[in-house]
Every structure is written in structure tokens, then in C-alpha cells.
Scaffold this motif. Structure first.
Motif, short mmCIF file in Angstrom:
data_model
loop_
_atom_site.label_atom_id
_atom_site.label_comp_id
_atom_site.label_asym_id
_atom_site.label_seq_id
_atom_site.Cartn_x
_atom_site.Cartn_y
_atom_site.Cartn_z
N GLY A 22 72.85 -158.09 13.78
CA GLY A 22 74.17 -157.56 14.08
C GLY A 22 74.95 -157.20 12.84
N LEU A 23 74.69 -157.90 11.74
CA LEU A 23 75.40 -157.63 10.50
C LEU A 23 75.08 -156.26 9.92
CD1 LEU A 23 75.01 -161.09 8.73
CD2 LEU A 23 77.06 -160.16 9.79
N THR A 24 73.92 -155.70 10.25
CA THR A 24 73.53 -154.41 9.69
C THR A 24 73.68 -153.27 10.69
OG1 THR A 24 71.22 -154.74 10.30
CG2 THR A 24 71.89 -155.48 8.11
N LEU A 25 74.16 -153.56 11.88
CA LEU A 25 74.24 -152.56 12.93
C LEU A 25 75.08 -151.35 12.54
CD1 LEU A 25 72.70 -153.16 15.52
CD2 LEU A 25 74.89 -153.35 16.65
N PHE A 26 76.10 -151.55 11.72
CA PHE A 26 76.95 -150.43 11.32
C PHE A 26 76.15 -149.32 10.64
CE2 PHE A 26 76.76 -152.90 7.47
CZ PHE A 26 76.82 -151.96 6.45
N GLN A 27 75.02 -149.67 10.03
CA GLN A 27 74.17 -148.67 9.37
C GLN A 27 73.49 -147.74 10.37
OE1 GLN A 27 73.11 -147.94 6.17
NE2 GLN A 27 74.58 -149.33 5.25
N PHE A 28 73.43 -148.15 11.62
CA PHE A 28 72.67 -147.40 12.62
C PHE A 28 73.55 -146.64 13.59
CE2 PHE A 28 69.95 -150.52 10.79
CZ PHE A 28 68.73 -149.86 10.67
N GLN A 29 74.80 -146.43 13.24
CA GLN A 29 75.70 -145.62 14.06
C GLN A 29 75.35 -144.16 13.81
OE1 GLN A 29 77.79 -147.17 16.24
NE2 GLN A 29 76.96 -149.07 15.44
N HIS A 30 74.55 -143.58 14.69
CA HIS A 30 74.05 -142.21 14.51
C HIS A 30 73.87 -141.60 15.89
CE1 HIS A 30 71.14 -139.02 13.57
NE2 HIS A 30 71.59 -139.10 12.32
N LYS A 31 74.15 -140.33 16.03
CA LYS A 31 74.09 -139.69 17.35
C LYS A 31 72.69 -139.69 17.96
CE LYS A 31 73.52 -134.96 15.62
NZ LYS A 31 72.23 -134.68 16.21
N ASP A 32 71.66 -139.81 17.15
CA ASP A 32 70.30 -139.78 17.67
C ASP A 32 69.66 -141.16 17.83
OD1 ASP A 32 70.32 -136.98 17.74
OD2 ASP A 32 69.69 -136.84 15.65
N ILE A 33 70.45 -142.21 17.65
CA ILE A 33 69.91 -143.56 17.74
C ILE A 33 70.57 -144.33 18.89
CG2 ILE A 33 69.77 -145.80 16.56
CD1 ILE A 33 69.47 -144.36 13.95
N ALA A 34 69.73 -144.93 19.72
CA ALA A 34 70.21 -145.80 20.80
C ALA A 34 70.12 -147.24 20.31
CB ALA A 34 69.36 -145.62 22.05
N ILE A 35 71.21 -147.98 20.47
CA ILE A 35 71.23 -149.40 20.10
C ILE A 35 71.12 -150.21 21.38
CG2 ILE A 35 72.59 -151.25 19.07
CD1 ILE A 35 73.82 -149.07 17.24
N VAL A 36 70.04 -150.96 21.51
CA VAL A 36 69.77 -151.72 22.72
C VAL A 36 69.75 -153.20 22.37
CG1 VAL A 36 68.13 -152.09 24.61
CG2 VAL A 36 68.34 -149.81 23.56
N PRO A 37 70.74 -153.97 22.85
CA PRO A 37 70.76 -155.40 22.53
C PRO A 37 69.68 -156.16 23.31
CG PRO A 37 72.57 -154.87 23.99
CD PRO A 37 71.88 -153.58 23.66
#
Length: 81
Positions: A22-37
Motif C-alpha cells: 500500500g505504501l507504493t500504490l501511489f506509483q501505480f496511479q495510471h489510466k491503463d492500470i487496474a488496482i485490485v486489492p
């Protein structure tokens, strides 16, 4: 930090998937990436107390060090919901 940026680029380019904290999630804010917990998954992560072995701790740092060691001995992990 460069490794995370590279990993994000590879995932965004559809070259794979990644598991991140969770600490690095901000790096993956991208329109082509889905974040699935992950749900109902208890994960553990090792953490370490690090000091300079060549120098003495200040009194305040020494008390904090001892406090952390005391708490670590009685720590019981619990699952995160």
C-alpha cells in the motif's frame, strides 16, 4: 524508486502484473492500470530496527530503541480486514 517506475511502465504496457504494498500504490496511479486489492488475505512483512554500530545512541534514541524492543517481544500479529 526507479524500479517502481519501471515496474509500473511494464504493467501499463501489458507485460505482466505486480504485487505491491500500500505504501507504493501511489506509483501505480495510471489510466491503463487496474488496482485490485486482495481480500481475506493475511500477509506479513518483516521489519527491522537498524542502528549505527559505530556510534552510541543519544539518551532519547536509546529509550525509544528499548521501548520498541519491549513492544516487539509482546507483539501479536492480527489479520487485517
Amino acid at each position: 524508486m526507479r524500479q517502481l517506475t519501471t515496474m509500473m511502465g511494464l504493467v501499463a504496457a501489458n507485460y505482466g502484473v505486480s504485487i505491491v504494498t500500500g505504501l507504493t500504490l501511489f506509483q501505480f496511479q495510471h489510466k491503463d492500470i487496474a488496482i485490485v486489492p486482495f481480500r481475506d488475505l493475511s500477509l506479513q512483512r518483516g521489519i527491522y530496527l537498524v542502528t549505527d554500530k559505530e556510534r552510541q545512541l543519544s539518551q532519547c534514541a536509546k529509550e525509544f530503541y528499548e521501548f520498541l524492543l519491549e513492544k516487539a517481544e509482546s507483539f501479536t500479529p492480527r489479520s487485517v480486514s
